[in-house]
Design a protein around this motif. Structure first.
Motif, mmCIF file in Angstrom:
data_model
loop_
_atom_site.group_PDB
_atom_site.id
_atom_site.type_symbol
_atom_site.label_atom_id
_atom_site.label_comp_id
_atom_site.label_asym_id
_atom_site.label_seq_id
_atom_site.Cartn_x
_atom_site.Cartn_y
_atom_site.Cartn_z
ATOM 1 N N THR A 115 37.976 -47.488 24.249
ATOM 2 C CA THR A 115 37.836 -47.775 25.681
ATOM 3 C C THR A 115 36.996 -46.705 26.386
ATOM 4 O O THR A 115 36.365 -46.986 27.396
ATOM 5 C CB THR A 115 39.214 -47.844 26.358
ATOM 6 O OG1 THR A 115 39.915 -46.600 26.157
ATOM 7 C CG2 THR A 115 40.046 -48.990 25.769
ATOM 8 N N LEU A 117 34.125 -43.427 25.601
ATOM 9 C CA LEU A 117 33.239 -42.799 24.622
ATOM 10 C C LEU A 117 32.376 -41.751 25.306
ATOM 11 O O LEU A 117 31.782 -42.004 26.356
ATOM 12 C CB LEU A 117 32.344 -43.861 23.962
ATOM 13 C CG LEU A 117 31.323 -43.356 22.935
ATOM 14 C CD1 LEU A 117 32.020 -42.669 21.770
ATOM 15 C CD2 LEU A 117 30.459 -44.513 22.438
ATOM 16 N N LEU A 134 27.538 -50.816 20.069
ATOM 17 C CA LEU A 134 28.297 -50.591 21.301
ATOM 18 C C LEU A 134 28.359 -51.851 22.157
ATOM 19 O O LEU A 134 29.364 -52.105 22.844
ATOM 20 C CB LEU A 134 27.669 -49.451 22.100
ATOM 21 C CG LEU A 134 27.771 -48.048 21.486
ATOM 22 C CD1 LEU A 134 27.074 -47.024 22.377
ATOM 23 C CD2 LEU A 134 29.223 -47.661 21.273
ATOM 24 N N LEU A 140 35.261 -51.426 25.506
ATOM 25 C CA LEU A 140 34.616 -50.221 26.024
ATOM 26 C C LEU A 140 34.392 -50.333 27.534
ATOM 27 O O LEU A 140 33.731 -51.254 28.009
ATOM 28 C CB LEU A 140 33.285 -49.988 25.324
ATOM 29 C CG LEU A 140 32.592 -48.647 25.621
ATOM 30 C CD1 LEU A 140 33.465 -47.484 25.164
ATOM 31 C CD2 LEU A 140 31.223 -48.577 24.965
#
Length: 491
Positions: A115, A117, A134, A140
């Motif tokens: 969640t 980065l 990604l 994320l």
């Protein structure tokens, strides 16, 4: 049927564990099997395999890999940290490696349910294969990039990814001038942080911000061109939900500060750190004009304020903030006089967690004023950071942190983790060391010289004793307290 002992009920143990200092968690985990099952989760929740964290054995890391939720790696981390899969990992911070391959890229690619980065110091050749992956990460929401140069193709991927992100932070990121947004919009974006050293066109950042209608927090350190375009947008109420602002400008004028104050429906977090004294004075003056009878709506919302380097914000204003903002949680100020505290209204910020301001006393009245000032501070029972001095101060002008001078009044600050008194001439001794360890269970760091006289190397011995109890003692030379608003990569 006999009821179980309260300290063996998992739900109660979980609540207890949230108050236990990190240094005491391993000891608690060894009490019994029931305690071990609870406390071991807190021990392994955050793993820092870098220069500031302790390293673990591969066997232990493999055994408890399912408990790891937050992981930090850099190019000095042992290779086995990167080879293990962490099924419940939520947050990952990776600093790029050395040589031809960044090993951290493999860790990122294998954890598609992240969640949060944070990527630092990555080469374009390493990042490029990551962008497509990604884009496939379903959960994320927060991305932070720093010390990185992006190619035009990578920038296009970045903008695509930003369409579903809620938080983005860019620190010293080189974005090509030809990077374009096309027709993209960013309806989910809530927090944006862009440092002034980012080598990017101000017009591109402004266009990006305009396409984020739901923005709540903005932290920008860019050039005057950016400010000239941003402030009119703010005055036009482009972002009705914006409540946190950090411009770090040194050139704001009176009319511009008025536009900012009037353009925000409510101000919860405000960072004026880095402003010139005159600009900061204009800002606070405009802010206070909206705090007249029946108009103090900003005071009722204010949670964080940083005016640490702004000498134009006087002691009386700091006292007014402390006595008028009931929701205040963090305050970084320059200086406050004991006289203003004693003569002013009682502080109402009972939720205050961080207070950094240099307290100053009159050498002739310190004996009468310090107990009254300590009484105000003692009411802030939720304090986690307390910095009572940040600059040179004589013994009779700054807080006297000795038991005989009233330190015992602060015995209810059970949540205190950081104490700072850098630059002040203290006279602390073994009695004060014992008192702090007995009453401030959560204390982790002490900044400043414990005893200015340092009789027979006493400071080093006292620092050793604190370290044996898990408290880091840092002298004046190691002191580096800074006020920072929450970054876009934080919760």
């Amino acid at each position: 049927m006999t009821s179980p002992h309260p300290l063996k009920v998992p739900e109660l143990l979980f609540q207890v564990a949230t108050y236990v200092p990190a240094r005491s968690l391993p000891t608690c985990a060894r009490v019994c099997k029931t305690w071990h099952r609870t406390f071991i989760m807190f021990i392994w929740e955050d793993v820092k395999a870098n220069q500031v964290g302790r390293l673990h054995s591969m066997r232990a890391l493999w055994k408890y890999r399912r408990l790891v939720k937050n992981l930090e790696l850099d190019n000095r981390s042992p290779e086995f940290y990167e080879l293990i899969f962490y099924p419940n990992l939520e947050s990952l911070m990776v600093s790029g490696g050395v040589g031809n391959v960044d090993p951290g890229a493999m860790v990122v690619a294998h954890h598609r349910f992240l969640t949060r980065l944070n990527l630092k110091n990555f080469r374009s050749s390493t990042l490029f294969p990551l962008w497509d992956k990604l884009l496939e990460f379903p959960g994320l929401k927060e991305l932070a990039i720093s010390d990185t140069t992006l190619s035009k193709k990578e920038v296009d991927k970045l903008w695509q990814l930003c369409q579903r992100l809620t938080c983005v932070s860019m620190d010293e990121v080189h974005i090509p001038g030809e990077g374009m947004l096309g027709s993209m919009t960013f309806p989910n974006m809530r927090k944006i942080r862009v440092r002034h050293t980012v080598r990017v066109r101000s017009g591109l950042i402004l266009e990006w911000l305009q396409r984020c209608p739901g923005l709540e927090q903005v932290h920008c350190e860019l050039d005057r061109e950016f400010e000239a375009g941003f402030i009119p947008l703010l005055a036009a109420k482009t972002w009705p939900g914006l409540h946190s602002l950090s411009l770090r400008s040194s050139t704001l004028r009176g009319t511009e500060t008025r536009q900012i104050v009037e353009g925000m429906e409510r101000i919860e977090r405000l960072d004026l750190h880095g402003m010139s004294d005159q600009s900061a004075f204009f800002f606070m003056d405009q802010l206070r004009m909206h705090f007249g009878p029946g108009q103090r709506h900003h005071y009722h919302h204010l949670r964080e304020l940083c005016v640490r380097s702004s000498r134009g914000i006087g002691s009386s204003v700091i006292q007014e903030i402390l006595s008028s903002c009931p929701l205040l949680e963090k305050l970084w100020g320059y200086r406050i006089q004991a006289f203003d505290i004693v003569q002013g209204q009682p502080w109402v910020c009972m939720n205050l967690q961080e207070l950094s301001v240099s307290f100053r006393f009159d050498s002739k009245t310190i004996a009468e004023e310090q107990p009254l000032v300590l009484g105000q501070v003692a009411r802030l029972t939720k304090l986690r950071v307390l910095v009572v001095n940040d600059g040179q101060a004589k013994f009779q002008e700054a807080f006297d942190l000795r038991v005989e001078s009233g330190l015992g009044q602060l015995n209810k600050l059970r949540s205190l983790r950081t104490l700072g008194f850098e630059g002040s001439e203290q006279r602390m001794g073994w009695e004060e060391m014992g008192w702090m360890m007995e009453h401030w269970w959560a204390l982790q760091t002490v900044y400043g010289t414990l005893n200015g006289r340092d009789v027979h190397g006493q400071n080093k011995e006292m620092e050793k004793r604190l370290r044996r109890h898990g408290i880091l003692a840092v002298g004046s030379k190691g002191y580096n307290h800074a006020c920072n608003m929450p970054s876009a990569s934080e919760n």
